[in-house]
Design a protein around this motif. Structure first.
Motif, short mmCIF file in Angstrom:
data_model
loop_
_atom_site.label_atom_id
_atom_site.label_comp_id
_atom_site.label_asym_id
_atom_site.label_seq_id
_atom_site.Cartn_x
_atom_site.Cartn_y
_atom_site.Cartn_z
N ALA A 155 0.85 -1.19 0.00
CA ALA A 155 0.00 0.00 0.00
C ALA A 155 0.88 1.24 0.00
O ALA A 155 1.97 1.26 0.58
CB ALA A 155 -0.91 0.00 1.22
N ALA A 156 0.41 2.29 -0.66
CA ALA A 156 1.18 3.54 -0.74
C ALA A 156 1.40 4.14 0.65
O ALA A 156 2.43 4.73 0.92
CB ALA A 156 0.47 4.53 -1.64
N GLN A 157 0.44 4.00 1.52
CA GLN A 157 0.56 4.51 2.90
C GLN A 157 0.64 3.30 3.82
O GLN A 157 -0.27 2.50 3.87
CB GLN A 157 -0.66 5.37 3.27
N ASP A 158 1.73 3.17 4.53
CA ASP A 158 1.92 2.06 5.45
C ASP A 158 1.98 2.63 6.86
O ASP A 158 2.69 3.58 7.11
CB ASP A 158 3.21 1.33 5.10
N SER A 159 1.24 2.06 7.77
CA SER A 159 1.23 2.53 9.15
C SER A 159 1.94 1.51 10.04
O SER A 159 1.63 0.32 9.97
CB SER A 159 -0.21 2.72 9.62
N VAL A 160 2.90 1.95 10.82
CA VAL A 160 3.70 1.08 11.66
C VAL A 160 3.55 1.51 13.11
O VAL A 160 3.71 2.69 13.44
CB VAL A 160 5.20 1.15 11.26
N ALA A 161 3.27 0.55 13.98
CA ALA A 161 3.20 0.82 15.42
C ALA A 161 4.63 0.90 15.97
O ALA A 161 5.46 0.04 15.69
CB ALA A 161 2.42 -0.28 16.12
N GLY A 191 10.49 1.23 15.30
CA GLY A 191 9.64 0.32 14.54
C GLY A 191 10.20 0.08 13.16
O GLY A 191 11.08 0.80 12.70
N GLU A 192 9.68 -0.96 12.52
CA GLU A 192 10.12 -1.31 11.17
C GLU A 192 8.90 -1.64 10.32
O GLU A 192 7.99 -2.33 10.76
CB GLU A 192 11.06 -2.51 11.21
N SER A 193 8.90 -1.14 9.10
CA SER A 193 7.78 -1.36 8.19
C SER A 193 7.73 -2.81 7.73
O SER A 193 8.71 -3.56 7.87
CB SER A 193 7.91 -0.45 6.97
N ASN A 194 6.63 -3.20 7.14
CA ASN A 194 6.54 -4.47 6.44
C ASN A 194 7.38 -4.36 5.17
O ASN A 194 7.83 -3.27 4.80
CB ASN A 194 5.09 -4.77 6.07
N GLU A 240 13.25 1.30 8.72
CA GLU A 240 13.34 1.21 10.16
C GLU A 240 13.45 2.63 10.72
O GLU A 240 14.25 3.43 10.23
CB GLU A 240 14.59 0.41 10.53
N LEU A 241 12.66 2.95 11.72
CA LEU A 241 12.67 4.29 12.32
C LEU A 241 13.07 4.18 13.79
O LEU A 241 12.58 3.31 14.51
CB LEU A 241 11.29 4.94 12.23
N THR A 242 13.96 5.07 14.23
CA THR A 242 14.33 5.19 15.64
C THR A 242 14.22 6.66 16.02
O THR A 242 14.75 7.53 15.32
CB THR A 242 15.77 4.69 15.91
N SER A 243 13.52 6.91 17.12
CA SER A 243 13.31 8.28 17.59
C SER A 243 13.66 8.32 19.07
O SER A 243 13.05 7.63 19.88
CB SER A 243 11.85 8.67 17.37
N THR A 244 14.65 9.14 19.43
CA THR A 244 15.06 9.24 20.84
C THR A 244 14.65 10.59 21.41
O THR A 244 14.55 11.58 20.68
CB THR A 244 16.58 9.05 21.00
N TYR A 250 3.06 10.02 19.37
CA TYR A 250 4.08 10.53 18.47
C TYR A 250 3.84 9.94 17.08
O TYR A 250 3.45 8.78 16.96
CB TYR A 250 5.48 10.13 18.95
N SER A 251 4.09 10.73 16.06
CA SER A 251 3.86 10.28 14.70
C SER A 251 4.93 10.87 13.78
O SER A 251 5.28 12.04 13.91
CB SER A 251 2.46 10.72 14.24
N TYR A 252 5.42 10.03 12.85
CA TYR A 252 6.48 10.45 11.93
C TYR A 252 6.16 9.95 10.52
O TYR A 252 5.52 8.93 10.35
CB TYR A 252 7.84 9.87 12.36
N THR A 253 6.67 10.67 9.53
CA THR A 253 6.53 10.27 8.13
C THR A 253 7.91 10.23 7.49
O THR A 253 8.72 11.15 7.67
CB THR A 253 5.65 11.27 7.36
N VAL A 254 8.16 9.14 6.74
CA VAL A 254 9.40 9.01 5.97
C VAL A 254 8.98 8.65 4.54
O VAL A 254 8.19 7.74 4.33
CB VAL A 254 10.31 7.90 6.54
#
Length: 159
Positions: free
Chosen positions: A46-52, A65-68, A136-140, A148-152
């Motif tokens: 999917a064009a928009q992927d949501s990751v917990a 978190g890491e996307s599918n 893969e996203l890491t936020s410190t 919290y929400s981020y877009t890459v």
């Protein structure tokens, strides 16, 4: 006397048959047609992927978190990929330090972004074959309670 009749229509044909071959000029024209096939890539997810994101209290609060799998299929080989800067997608409760990594199917790092986008990196794909990657996203620094929400953004570029 024995006269043979020759029709008037046959006289030019006889005359042309007696002329040397060089008298006929050969004219040719070459027409060249050109076109191009545009490079095209598609994603098989999917064009928009949501990751917990999971939370760890280390480093004043770390979200990760890491996307599918994201399947990238292009009609050309050796595409380049780029990760956009990690953007806060809303009013996060605290300012964080963020990084995103693009990983190939073996978990090897292809590109890294953070406050700014990554460089353009080679995917080493084959034409019309699907290459699977994950982000893969890491936020410190997520010290304040709340969501919290981020877009890459992942971009494919023709090399």
């Amino acid at each position: 006397m024995n006269f043979k009749r020759i029709s008037i229509a046959a006289i030019p044909a006889i005359g042309l048959g007696l002329m040397p071959a060089a008298a006929f000029a050969q004219v040719t024209q070459d027409t060249t047609f050109t076109g191009s096939v545009p490079g095209n890539c598609s994603y098989t997810t999917a064009a928009q992927d949501s990751v917990a994101l999971s939370y760890d209290s280390a480093s004043s609060g770390t979200l990760s978190g890491e996307s599918n799998n994201i399947g990238i299929q292009c009609n050309f080989a050796n595409t380049n990929v780029q990760l956009g800067a990690v953007e806060a997608a809303g009013a996060n409760p605290a300012t964080t330090t963020n990084s995103a990594r693009l990983l190939d199917s073996e978990g090897e790092e292809i590109a890294v972004s953070g406050e700014g986008p990554s460089g353009s990196e080679a995917l080493s794909n084959s034409a019309n074959a699907t290459e699977n990657v994950t982000i893969e996203l890491t936020s410190t620094g997520a010290s304040a309670p709340g969501s919290y929400s981020y877009t890459v953004t992942l971009t494919t570029l023709e090399s």
